[in-house]
Design an enzyme around this catalytic site. Structure first.
Site, PDB file in Angstrom:
ATOM      1  N   LYS A 145     -31.602 -37.552  66.690  1.00 41.65           N
ATOM      2  CA  LYS A 145     -31.627 -37.546  64.886  1.00 41.65           C
ATOM      3  C   LYS A 145     -32.389 -39.125  64.775  1.00 41.65           C
ATOM      4  CE  LYS A 145     -27.216 -37.435  62.733  1.00 41.65           C
ATOM      5  NZ  LYS A 145     -26.520 -37.207  61.949  1.00 41.65           N
TER       6      LYS A 145
ATOM      7  N   ARG B 117     -28.126 -37.273  73.708  1.00 37.60           N
ATOM      8  CA  ARG B 117     -27.355 -36.159  74.016  1.00 37.60           C
ATOM      9  C   ARG B 117     -27.909 -34.744  73.452  1.00 37.60           C
ATOM     10  NH1 ARG B 117     -20.612 -36.659  72.050  1.00 37.60           N
ATOM     11  NH2 ARG B 117     -22.013 -37.539  70.912  1.00 37.60           N
TER      12      ARG B 117
ATOM     13  N   GLY C 244     -39.054 -27.968  61.547  1.00 39.59           N
ATOM     14  CA  GLY C 244     -40.034 -28.864  63.225  1.00 39.59           C
ATOM     15  C   GLY C 244     -38.630 -28.342  64.217  1.00 39.59           C
TER      16      GLY C 244
ATOM     17  N   CYS D 253     -22.869 -31.656  68.673  1.00 42.15           N
ATOM     18  CA  CYS D 253     -21.722 -30.618  67.987  1.00 42.15           C
ATOM     19  C   CYS D 253     -22.422 -29.634  68.273  1.00 42.15           C
ATOM     20  CB  CYS D 253     -21.415 -32.055  67.096  1.00 42.15           C
ATOM     21  SG  CYS D 253     -20.985 -33.627  66.728  1.00 42.15           S
TER      22      CYS D 253
ATOM     23  N   GLY E  70     -29.986 -30.905  68.143  1.00 38.63           N
ATOM     24  CA  GLY E  70     -29.765 -31.352  68.768  1.00 38.63           C
ATOM     25  C   GLY E  70     -28.672 -31.407  68.553  1.00 38.63           C
TER      26      GLY E  70
HETATM   27  C1  UGA Z   1     -22.945 -33.029  62.884  1.00 34.80           C
HETATM   28  C2  UGA Z   1     -22.193 -32.114  61.899  1.00 34.80           C
HETATM   29  O1  UGA Z   1     -23.734 -32.516  60.362  1.00 34.80           O
HETATM   30  C3  UGA Z   1     -20.754 -33.265  60.263  1.00 34.80           C
HETATM   31  O2  UGA Z   1     -20.735 -32.239  59.626  1.00 34.80           O
HETATM   32  C4  UGA Z   1     -20.568 -32.618  61.470  1.00 34.80           C
HETATM   33  O3  UGA Z   1     -19.211 -33.733  61.487  1.00 34.80           O
HETATM   34  C5  UGA Z   1     -20.685 -33.072  62.967  1.00 34.80           C
HETATM   35  O4  UGA Z   1     -21.249 -32.481  64.041  1.00 34.80           O
HETATM   36  C6  UGA Z   1     -18.815 -32.741  64.330  1.00 34.80           C
HETATM   37  O5  UGA Z   1     -19.447 -31.730  64.490  1.00 34.80           O
HETATM   38  O6  UGA Z   1     -18.891 -34.177  64.379  1.00 34.80           O
HETATM   39  P1  UGA Z   1     -24.326 -34.657  63.815  1.00 34.80           P
HETATM   40  O7  UGA Z   1     -24.222 -34.040  65.124  1.00 34.80           O
HETATM   41  O8  UGA Z   1     -23.977 -35.778  63.754  1.00 34.80           O
HETATM   42  O9  UGA Z   1     -23.233 -33.998  62.930  1.00 34.80           O
HETATM   43  O10 UGA Z   1     -25.869 -34.442  63.290  1.00 34.80           O
HETATM   44  P2  UGA Z   1     -26.613 -33.832  62.062  1.00 34.80           P
HETATM   45  O11 UGA Z   1     -26.596 -34.565  60.849  1.00 34.80           O
HETATM   46  O12 UGA Z   1     -25.718 -32.627  61.678  1.00 34.80           O
HETATM   47  O13 UGA Z   1     -27.954 -32.907  62.706  1.00 34.80           O
HETATM   48  C7  UGA Z   1     -27.733 -32.121  63.509  1.00 34.80           C
HETATM   49  C8  UGA Z   1     -29.190 -31.545  64.446  1.00 34.80           C
HETATM   50  O14 UGA Z   1     -29.980 -30.747  63.698  1.00 34.80           O
HETATM   51  C9  UGA Z   1     -30.720 -32.685  65.101  1.00 34.80           C
HETATM   52  O15 UGA Z   1     -30.806 -32.799  65.736  1.00 34.80           O
HETATM   53  C10 UGA Z   1     -30.986 -33.010  63.580  1.00 34.80           C
HETATM   54  O16 UGA Z   1     -32.138 -33.505  63.868  1.00 34.80           O
HETATM   55  C11 UGA Z   1     -31.346 -31.651  63.267  1.00 34.80           C
HETATM   56  N1  UGA Z   1     -31.565 -31.483  61.564  1.00 34.80           N
HETATM   57  C12 UGA Z   1     -31.182 -31.507  60.705  1.00 34.80           C
HETATM   58  C13 UGA Z   1     -32.712 -30.235  61.866  1.00 34.80           C
HETATM   59  O17 UGA Z   1     -33.211 -30.361  62.699  1.00 34.80           O
HETATM   60  N2  UGA Z   1     -33.132 -30.147  60.399  1.00 34.80           N
HETATM   61  C14 UGA Z   1     -31.726 -30.383  59.036  1.00 34.80           C
HETATM   62  O18 UGA Z   1     -33.140 -29.621  58.193  1.00 34.80           O
HETATM   63  C15 UGA Z   1     -31.311 -31.242  59.421  1.00 34.80           C
END
Ligand code: UGA
Length: 456
Positions: free
Chosen positions: A327, A334, A257, A264, A261
């Site tokens: 998300k 951010r 998709g 982190c 973002g």
């Molecule tokens: C991320 C990591 O998953 C955590 O393990 C880590 O501790 C954290 O960063 C950090 O460094 O503090 P987070 O930023 O909360 O966590 O978000 P995620 O759930 O990892 O999602 C990141 C992005 O990836 C979102 O924009 C989400 O929409 C996207 N995403 C996620 C996808 O595009 N496809 C997926 O299959 C999963």
């Protein structure tokens, strides 16, 4: 439990950590230089939304206090550093000055046996430098360990109380004593099955960014495959479902998709790349650069679909954007891919109206030019095309028929592959999603069971 613990930096990482420590029974002092934040917390006001945090905070209130004066930490035995480490605009430099300021500020108030524990995400080599700086400032060795954090926004409380693993980086002269202190603090997590790993400072620092770089790579991998699906007529959602059934691959972080973002993944990916360049690790540099490029392209793909649906011109078109947060289950905008797409559409002359269940206030501050609506039907009124860009569960429950009555044209782009295409097609909508065929032979994926729901 007798240990008194301080937590420096009351952002997503620090505040949740501090509240959860209090919840586990420790006496905790949270410190932040932002007086407004401290005053709010003293009155019981949380500075951001995080599911479940309010409840845990309420239950732990009497064991946690907040201050902006370092002197108030003098009777603490363990000091966690959770302050921010902002990245320069080009992503090459990480500003660790807050970590050094917070740690060195503690020196006059440190008990002789106190342990300082870094949790902030830092470039490899920082803990060793900080250890030297602390020794110089204190005129003696200051015990220092590094324990990176892996919590996800929207699941911070759950992840803090039930992490998969806890990593300790040690490097001082009493590593076993440091491990014993940390074991005592994280005993509740271990009793619930969390695994523990003891490594050196450099490994602990790298574990954190390597984990995020891997997650980013997994997302960009499936988005690269989506590109191939788009051109060849294959269905990336069905494909991801099939390859994810291989236990070695797994379904999590395999949702194609709009890409990643947030505060982190993009930051850590850039940091990882910069360090790899610095150390001459060329393969890592090449790989991370590709991951970043695929992620950027995922955003322009959605804009391309919108252009395609609007006969190549967005000028004066009404575009409704569903989702502003980076998300679901957070109000954080951010590096939000959704807002980035909204911004590009606006720059191409569209009239963009954004809806989000939670993040409108933050989005307004970041992108004041866009229009905002708190009600979905109002946001969609007169739309020439609707873009589904953050996969909030609310959007999966939208009734295509009711929405169809308020829009100008029944055209929807599913930037997150989270809607049921047939449901929308049946109600007369043109449905497009990058990497999914136009034909009505959609693979009937159970969107609720997708990796989003469990992993994201
Ligand atoms: C991320 C990591 O998953 C955590 O393990 C880590 O501790 C954290 O960063 C950090 O460094 O503090 P987070 O930023 O909360 O966590 O978000 P995620 O759930 O990892 O999602 C990141 C992005 O990836 C979102 O924009 C989400 O929409 C996207 N995403 C996620 C996808 O595009 N496809 C997926 O299959 C999963």
């Amino acid at each position: 439990m007798s240990r008194r613990i301080s937590v420096s930096g009351l952002g997503y990482l620090g505040l949740v950590h501090a509240i959860c420590l209090a919840h586990e029974g420790f006496e905790v002092v949270g410190i932040d230089i932002d007086r407004h934040r401290v005053d709010g917390l003293r009155k019981g006001r949380l500075p951001f939304f995080e599911p479940g945090l309010e409840e845990v905070f309420r239950a732990a209130r009497r064991r946690i206090t907040f201050t902006h004066r370092v002197a108030d930490l003098a009777d603490c035995d363990v000091h966690f550093l959770c302050v921010g480490t902002p990245q320069s605009a080009d992503g090459r430099e990480t500003d660790t000055s807050h970590v050094f300021d917070a740690a060195l500020g503690l020196v006059p108030y440190l008990k002789p046996d106190a342990l300082v524990v870094g949790k902030s995400t830092v470039p490899v080599g920082t803990a060793a430098l900080l250890s030297t700086a602390l020794r110089q400032a204190a005129g003696r060795e200051v015990r220092l360990a590094w324990s990176p954090e892996f919590v996800r926004q929207g699941r911070c409380v759950h992840d803090t109380l039930n992490p998969d693993r806890i990593v300790y980086g040690t490097g001082g002269s009493r590593p076993q004593d440091d491990v014993d202190v940390l074991d005592e603090i994280f005993a509740p997590q271990y009793s619930r099955g969390t695994q523990r790993l003891v490594v050196d400072y450099a490994t602990a620092e790298l574990v954190k960014v390597a984990a995020n770089a891997f997650l980013a790579t997994k997302i960009s991998f499936i988005n690269a495959v989506a590109e191939l699906c788009e051109q060849s007529g294959a269905d990336v959602v069905a494909l991801a479902e099939a390859i994810g059934m291989d236990a070695r691959i797994g379904h999590q972080f395999l949702s194609a998709g709009l890409g990643f973002g947030g505060g982190c993944l993009p930051k850590d990916l850039a940091g990882f790349q910069a360090r790899a360049e610095e150390y001459g690790a060329e393969p890592a540099v090449t790989m991370m650069r590709a991951v970043e490029q695929v992620n950027g392209k995922a955003r322009t793909n959605v804009v391309e679909l919108a252009l395609d649906m609007c006969d190549g011109d967005l000028m004066g078109k009404n575009i409704t954007v569903l989702g502003a947060a980076f998300k679901p289950h957070t109000d954080d905008v951010r590096e939000s891919p959704a807002l980035d797409v909204a911004r590009i559409c606006d720059a191409l002359g569209a009239r963009v109206t954004v809806h989000d269940p939670l993040a409108i206030d933050n989005a307004k501050k970041a992108h004041p030019r866009l229009r905002y609506e708190r009600d979905v039907l109002r946001a969609a009124r007169g739309a020439d095309v609707v873009l589904h860009l953050t996969e909030w569960p609310d959007y999966r429950e939208l009734d295509p028929e009711s929405l169809g009555r308020v829009v100008r044209r029944r055209r929807i782009i599913d930037g997150r592959h989270g809607l049921k295409p047939e449901q929308w097609s049946r109600a007369g909508w043109s449905y497009r999603a990058w990497g999914r065929p136009l034909a009505s032979t959609f693979f009937d994926v159970d969107v609720d069971a997708q990796a989003w729901a469990v992993g994201g």
